[in-house]
Design an enzyme around this catalytic site. Structure first.
Site, PDB file in Angstrom:
ATOM      1  N   CYS A  58      -4.718   2.404  -3.586  1.00 41.08           N
ATOM      2  CA  CYS A  58      -3.490   2.813  -3.078  1.00 41.08           C
ATOM      3  C   CYS A  58      -2.366   1.959  -3.128  1.00 41.08           C
ATOM      4  O   CYS A  58      -1.559   1.753  -2.382  1.00 41.08           O
ATOM      5  CB  CYS A  58      -3.740   3.360  -1.570  1.00 41.08           C
ATOM      6  SG  CYS A  58      -5.060   4.511  -1.493  1.00 41.08           S
TER       7      CYS A  58
ATOM      8  N   LYS B 218     -10.480  -0.825  10.503  1.00 40.12           N
ATOM      9  CA  LYS B 218     -10.678  -1.991   9.585  1.00 40.12           C
ATOM     10  C   LYS B 218     -10.886  -3.142  10.458  1.00 40.12           C
ATOM     11  O   LYS B 218     -11.275  -4.318  10.116  1.00 40.12           O
ATOM     12  CB  LYS B 218      -9.356  -2.166   8.640  1.00 40.12           C
ATOM     13  CG  LYS B 218      -9.051  -1.116   7.758  1.00 40.12           C
ATOM     14  CD  LYS B 218      -7.904  -1.574   6.868  1.00 40.12           C
ATOM     15  CE  LYS B 218      -7.508  -0.529   6.030  1.00 40.12           C
ATOM     16  NZ  LYS B 218      -8.154   0.262   5.104  1.00 40.12           N
TER      17      LYS B 218
ATOM     18  N   ASP C  55       2.951  -4.577   8.050  1.00 39.56           N
ATOM     19  CA  ASP C  55       1.829  -3.890   7.946  1.00 39.56           C
ATOM     20  C   ASP C  55       0.401  -4.876   8.016  1.00 39.56           C
ATOM     21  O   ASP C  55       0.269  -5.760   6.956  1.00 39.56           O
ATOM     22  CB  ASP C  55       1.725  -3.506   6.352  1.00 39.56           C
ATOM     23  CG  ASP C  55       0.487  -2.483   6.206  1.00 39.56           C
ATOM     24  OD1 ASP C  55      -0.581  -2.854   6.967  1.00 39.56           O
ATOM     25  OD2 ASP C  55       0.595  -1.828   5.082  1.00 39.56           O
TER      26      ASP C  55
ATOM     27  N   GLN D  29      -4.595  -5.543   6.974  1.00 43.74           N
ATOM     28  CA  GLN D  29      -5.707  -6.293   6.326  1.00 43.74           C
ATOM     29  C   GLN D  29      -5.599  -7.725   6.756  1.00 43.74           C
ATOM     30  O   GLN D  29      -6.395  -8.624   6.293  1.00 43.74           O
ATOM     31  CB  GLN D  29      -5.448  -6.363   4.739  1.00 43.74           C
ATOM     32  CG  GLN D  29      -5.433  -5.012   3.844  1.00 43.74           C
ATOM     33  CD  GLN D  29      -7.071  -4.484   3.918  1.00 43.74           C
ATOM     34  OE1 GLN D  29      -8.070  -5.181   4.104  1.00 43.74           O
ATOM     35  NE2 GLN D  29      -7.139  -3.294   3.418  1.00 43.74           N
TER      36      GLN D  29
ATOM     37  N   HIS E  89       0.923  -1.344   0.102  1.00 41.43           N
ATOM     38  CA  HIS E  89       0.070  -0.036  -0.083  1.00 41.43           C
ATOM     39  C   HIS E  89       0.965   1.207   0.008  1.00 41.43           C
ATOM     40  O   HIS E  89       2.078   1.095   0.374  1.00 41.43           O
ATOM     41  CB  HIS E  89      -0.613  -0.178   1.236  1.00 41.43           C
ATOM     42  CG  HIS E  89      -1.988   1.068   1.540  1.00 41.43           C
ATOM     43  ND1 HIS E  89      -1.533   2.324   1.500  1.00 41.43           N
ATOM     44  CD2 HIS E  89      -3.150   0.867   1.152  1.00 41.43           C
ATOM     45  CE1 HIS E  89      -2.722   2.943   1.907  1.00 41.43           C
ATOM     46  NE2 HIS E  89      -3.764   2.283   1.520  1.00 41.43           N
TER      47      HIS E  89
HETATM   48  N1  C6P Z   1      -6.390   0.463   2.817  1.00 45.11           N
HETATM   49  C1  C6P Z   1      -8.201   0.058   1.195  1.00 45.11           C
HETATM   50  O1  C6P Z   1      -9.450   0.298   0.808  1.00 45.11           O
HETATM   51  P1  C6P Z   1      -5.116   3.469   7.068  1.00 45.11           P
HETATM   52  O2  C6P Z   1      -5.621   4.413   5.917  1.00 45.11           O
HETATM   53  O3  C6P Z   1      -3.970   4.056   7.754  1.00 45.11           O
HETATM   54  O4  C6P Z   1      -6.129   3.018   8.164  1.00 45.11           O
HETATM   55  O5  C6P Z   1      -4.641   2.386   6.373  1.00 45.11           O
HETATM   56  C2  C6P Z   1      -3.729   2.344   5.208  1.00 45.11           C
HETATM   57  C3  C6P Z   1      -3.418   0.888   4.761  1.00 45.11           C
HETATM   58  C4  C6P Z   1      -2.196   0.562   4.848  1.00 45.11           C
HETATM   59  N2  C6P Z   1      -2.075  -0.742   4.675  1.00 45.11           N
HETATM   60  C5  C6P Z   1      -2.902  -1.527   3.864  1.00 45.11           C
HETATM   61  C6  C6P Z   1      -2.427  -3.052   3.476  1.00 45.11           C
HETATM   62  C7  C6P Z   1      -4.132  -1.143   3.688  1.00 45.11           C
HETATM   63  O6  C6P Z   1      -5.056  -1.801   2.988  1.00 45.11           O
HETATM   64  C8  C6P Z   1      -4.400   0.159   4.182  1.00 45.11           C
HETATM   65  C9  C6P Z   1      -5.883   0.865   3.898  1.00 45.11           C
HETATM   66  C10 C6P Z   1      -7.805   0.429   2.053  1.00 45.11           C
HETATM   67  O7  C6P Z   1      -7.481  -0.928   0.732  1.00 45.11           O
HETATM   68  C11 C6P Z   1      -7.803   2.211   2.053  1.00 45.11           C
HETATM   69  S1  C6P Z   1      -6.468   2.847   0.792  1.00 45.11           S
END
Ligand code: C6P
Length: 417
Positions: free
Chosen positions: A375, A237, A211, A214, A134
């Site tokens: 992203c 999430k 990370d 997910q 991401h």
């Molecule tokens: N992915 C998606 O629709 P935040 O925004 O900080 O809570 O998470 C960022 C982020 C970081 N790593 C991974 C693997 C992610 O999937 C995400 C967020 C969302 O896929 C929003 S772009």
């Protein structure tokens, strides 16, 4: 419609009717149709237990933490710190002070990239990430590399969406100062063999950041068993509030790293000549935190523990298998991400139909999916596309919803071609 996987036979089924009643938004209608929410990778829905905990906090407790000796400040501080204890147990960390509350995954990764980078990176060093990251696990490291004169190296992704582990081994040179990789890809659904990756990196003394944004909505993670050095996740999430997240870091690294941000709570003594810093974890929690969010995250963890990850995984495996087999049978549809070990995320493209048109046509039917680059622009380029449509399932989704989705998707495709 009935599908039963081997794992489902061994685990008691989820009581979906009862579970869905916990999520008020799931009984909403969209354009006159019952909502089918398949955008769980973007954010999870919130159960009443979380909503009511946050509501109760503001009604009955609201005060600042770690600052006052009055009754409510003490009550708020205790509830806030209780969540730290819950997160410690949830991740099986060794110490509570290894749990830092942040704004989310992005904030947690930025903290490590900035602070670890400032302390340990120098010109010529390398940082190793993967081709399925991401943007949140790319850009902070690019900034750190720019500041230090270091270089970003990338583990390639194979055609099925798995990591090229042979290339990983090759890239793990003595110049690598940290490996930072996604546990579960938000775009491909790939679950990476992180234990193996961590073990290989540790053989060379290289720390690993995961990370887990997910991963935790789908499976339990044990940081002690994995032996990861850092791990980041977002509350929203995980069916908790937005604006709150966690950084887990091994004590030995966090103690050596300089503060990320300056402000209240992270100091011990301040004078114009010199400031000394607070102990862990407060050294990394500058300013008034998202107190309600943290306490709401605690309620989300309690909720997930109450359901149990075994049952969640079994149910989601059935959803993934059922949806995948039907989508594979649709002419002109290509699933991007077919690695053997996947979470319940399906990215796809369809000949002659733009993902955003598909998303719009599905929305008319009350079905929420995400379209775009998610992203992960470098990953899109790797697969020769600029965007995909993505359906992502959570434990409260049903096989019946997949039937509705497949029927609407087929209609949408015929309207586009
Ligand atoms: N992915 C998606 O629709 P935040 O925004 O900080 O809570 O998470 C960022 C982020 C970081 N790593 C991974 C693997 C992610 O999937 C995400 C967020 C969302 O896929 C929003 S772009």
């Amino acid at each position: 419609m009935a599908v039963e996987t081997d794992i489902m036979k061994k685990v008691p089924a989820l009581d979906l009717e009862a579970i869905r009643k916990d999520f008020p938004i799931l009984s909403q209608t969209v354009h006159g149709r019952p909502l089918v929410y398949f955008d769980n990778a973007a954010t999870g829905q919130k159960p009443l237990q979380v909503i009511e905990t946050v509501d109760r906090y503001y009604r009955e407790t609201n005060s600042n933490v770690h600052r006052g000796i009055h009754f409510f400040s003490d009550k708020a501080t205790r509830a806030y710190e209780e969540t730290r204890q819950k997160v410690k147990s949830f991740l099986n960390a060794t110490h509570e002070h290894e749990i830092i509350f942040t704004k989310g995954t992005t904030d947690s990764i930025n903290l490590v990239a900035a602070s670890f980078g400032r302390k340990f990176l120098k010109a010529g060093d390398e940082i190793l990430i993967s081709g399925m990251e991401h943007h949140s696990n790319i850009v902070p490291w690019q900034l750190a590399c720019e500041a230090a004169g270091a270089h970003l190296k990338v583990i390639p992704v194979l055609d099925n969406g798995a990591l090229d582990l042979a290339k990983f081994t090759e890239l793990l040179s003595g110049r690598v100062k940290i490996v930072s990789i996604v546990h579960t890809s938000n775009t491909l659904g790939t679950v990476n063999p992180v234990k193996e990756i961590i073990a290989q990196a540790h053989e060379k003394g290289i720390p690993v950041m995961l990370d887990a944004a997910q991963a935790l909505p789908h499976q339990a993670l044990d940081v002690t068993q994995l032996d990861c050095d850092f791990l980041a996740f977002s509350g929203h999430k995980l069916f908790g509030p937005t604006g709150v997240g966690v950084l887990y870091g091994k004590e030995k690294w966090l103690n050596e790293m300089p503060p990320y941000q300056g402000g209240g709570d992270m100091i011990r003594d301040v004078s114009f000549e010199k400031t000394t810093y607070n102990e862990l974890p407060y050294k990394f929690e500058a300013g008034t935190p998202n107190i309600a969010g943290v306490i709401g995250l605690g309620a989300a963890i309690d909720y997930l523990n109450g359901i149990g990850y075994e049952a969640i995984q079994a149910h989601e495996a059935a959803l993934l298998q059922y949806a995948t087999s039907q989508m594979e049978a649709i002419e002109g549809l290509r699933i991007i991400g077919t690695a053997p070990h996947k979470a319940s995320v399906i990215s796809f493209v369809v000949d002659g139909a733009h993902p955003s048109d598909l998303g719009t046509l599905l929305d008319v039917n009350g079905i929420a999916i995400r379209t775009g680059h998610h992203c992960t622009q470098p990953l899109m380029a790797r697969f020769g596309v600029t965007s995909t449509a993505r359906a992502s399932f959570a434990f409260y989704n049903t096989l019946g919803e997949i039937d509705i989705f497949i029927k609407a998707l087929k209609n949408a495709i015929s309207m586009c071609s």
